[in-house]
Design an enzyme around this catalytic site. Structure first.
Site, short mmCIF file in Angstrom:
data_model
loop_
_atom_site.label_atom_id
_atom_site.label_comp_id
_atom_site.label_asym_id
_atom_site.label_seq_id
_atom_site.Cartn_x
_atom_site.Cartn_y
_atom_site.Cartn_z
N CYS A 102 0.84 -1.21 0.00
CA CYS A 102 0.00 0.00 0.00
C CYS A 102 0.88 1.26 0.00
O CYS A 102 1.69 1.44 -0.91
CB CYS A 102 -0.96 -0.04 1.19
SG CYS A 102 -2.19 1.29 1.18
N ASP A 255 -9.96 -5.74 -4.06
CA ASP A 255 -9.48 -4.55 -3.34
C ASP A 255 -10.40 -3.36 -3.62
O ASP A 255 -10.48 -2.88 -4.75
CB ASP A 255 -8.06 -4.23 -3.79
CG ASP A 255 -7.35 -3.23 -2.89
OD1 ASP A 255 -8.05 -2.47 -2.18
OD2 ASP A 255 -6.12 -3.20 -2.88
N HIS A 284 -7.91 -5.89 0.23
CA HIS A 284 -6.72 -5.04 0.35
C HIS A 284 -5.68 -5.61 1.31
O HIS A 284 -4.48 -5.51 1.06
CB HIS A 284 -7.14 -3.65 0.81
CG HIS A 284 -6.04 -2.63 0.78
ND1 HIS A 284 -5.52 -2.15 -0.39
CD2 HIS A 284 -5.37 -2.01 1.79
CE1 HIS A 284 -4.57 -1.26 -0.11
NE2 HIS A 284 -4.46 -1.17 1.20
#
Length: 313
Positions: A102, A255, A284
């Site tokens: 991320c 996601d 995610h």
């Protein structure tokens, strides 16, 4: 004093002929890094160790009030570079594999573009790329409505709960679905134990250093500056084309924060000749605890590290 901490996880009893480049893992700045080592049997790090790979993990710690003035350059050139150098020293290697998840993926991309000579391979997971395909987060952070300077003036560092509740507000249906699944599994002890661990982690938020937050939102979610080579770190231009080490980019099929189309485009901008995109099941953060995401994602990550093989160590 430094806020970040480098945690070394090393395998035992390895002969010199088995020496492999270490893996340095960079997690996001808005949650705790222990999601990568959640519990026995639900630990990415444990899995990699059992398969012969030394792992180093950066934990960002708790930012103090004065950390609101630290910029992204400090995180890249001081925190991450110091951890890279220490991991290379401890492992007696000249290069390492760099993994970013991320926001950590964005930081890894920036670092690899500036210090590619230290990178054996680069791996990013659920990392935002082109915000024109970015789902709801670019709308949430749209500069027409999202006054970052005013928020920093009020809070200094951005409260972790500000971001946590902001995401819940964007996707309230996800929260309702999660609660529904919880009640359907009240008689499943195994499910409940893992659910409570993940829920604890999701609400164990840390504040986001103010200036870094501003620079990150502007560079990634407002102007696509990182993608188009308009970010500078201490006067040095960040170009993803400078990343020549092998690159693996993984996106999660479900996601809702960083859609596949948003992440996949990164492969078009990274300059590596060996440039691979892989999709894994789950959401995610599914790689950390969702069974199908683990079965597919962990194996893809391990196969990549084994394929990259022995570096100049």
């Amino acid at each position: 004093p430094p806020r970040s901490t480098l945690f070394p996880y090393t395998t035992l009893f390895r002969s010199p002929s088995q020496h492999k480049p270490p893996l340095l893992m960079i997690y996001a700045l808005i949650n705790r890094s222990y999601i990568l080592d959640l519990r026995p049997g639900n630990s990415v790090i444990e899995f990699l160790l059992k398969n012969g790979h030394d792992v180093y993990l950066i934990d960002w710690g708790e930012p103090l009030e004065e950390d609101r003035f630290l910029d992204m350059a400090f995180y890249i050139e001081h925190y991450i570079d110091s951890c890279v150098n220490r991991a290379l020293e401890l492992s007696q290697s000249k290069k390492l594999n760099l993994f970013g998840w991320c926001i950590g993926g964005s930081l890894a991309l920036i670092y690899a573009s500036l210090h590619n000579e230290k990178i054996n391979s680069l791996i990013t997971l659920t990392t935002p790329g082109d915000i024109t395909h970015g789902g709801m987060l670019p709308l949430w952070s749209n500069k027409e409505y999202f006054d970052i300077d005013n928020i920093i003036d009020v809070f200094g560092n951005i409260p972790g709960k500000f971001i946590r509740y902001g995401v819940i507000e964007i996707y309230p249906n996800k929260e309702a679905l999660k609660n529904s699944i919880f009640y359907e599994n009240l008689n499943n002890p195994q499910f409940l134990q893992l659910y409570l661990l993940v829920e604890k982690w999701m609400n164990d938020n840390v504040d986001f250093p103010g200036k870094v937050f501003k620079e990150y939102i502007e560079s990634v979610f407002q102007d696509n500056n990182l993608l188009h080579g308009k970010v500078q770190i201490n006067g040095k231009k960040v170009s993803l084309k400078n990343i020549k080490s092998p690159y693996l980019n993984m996106a999660a099929q479900l996601d809702h924060l960083v859609p596949i189309e948003c992440s996949k485009v990164l492969n078009d901008y990274v300059g590596a000749e060996e440039n691979v995109f892989e999709m894994i099941p789950g959401g995610h953060i599914g790689l950390a605890f969702e069974p199908m995401a683990q079965q597919v994602g962990w194996i893809k990550l391990l196969n990549w590290l084994n394929k990259i093989g022995r570096a100049n160590v």
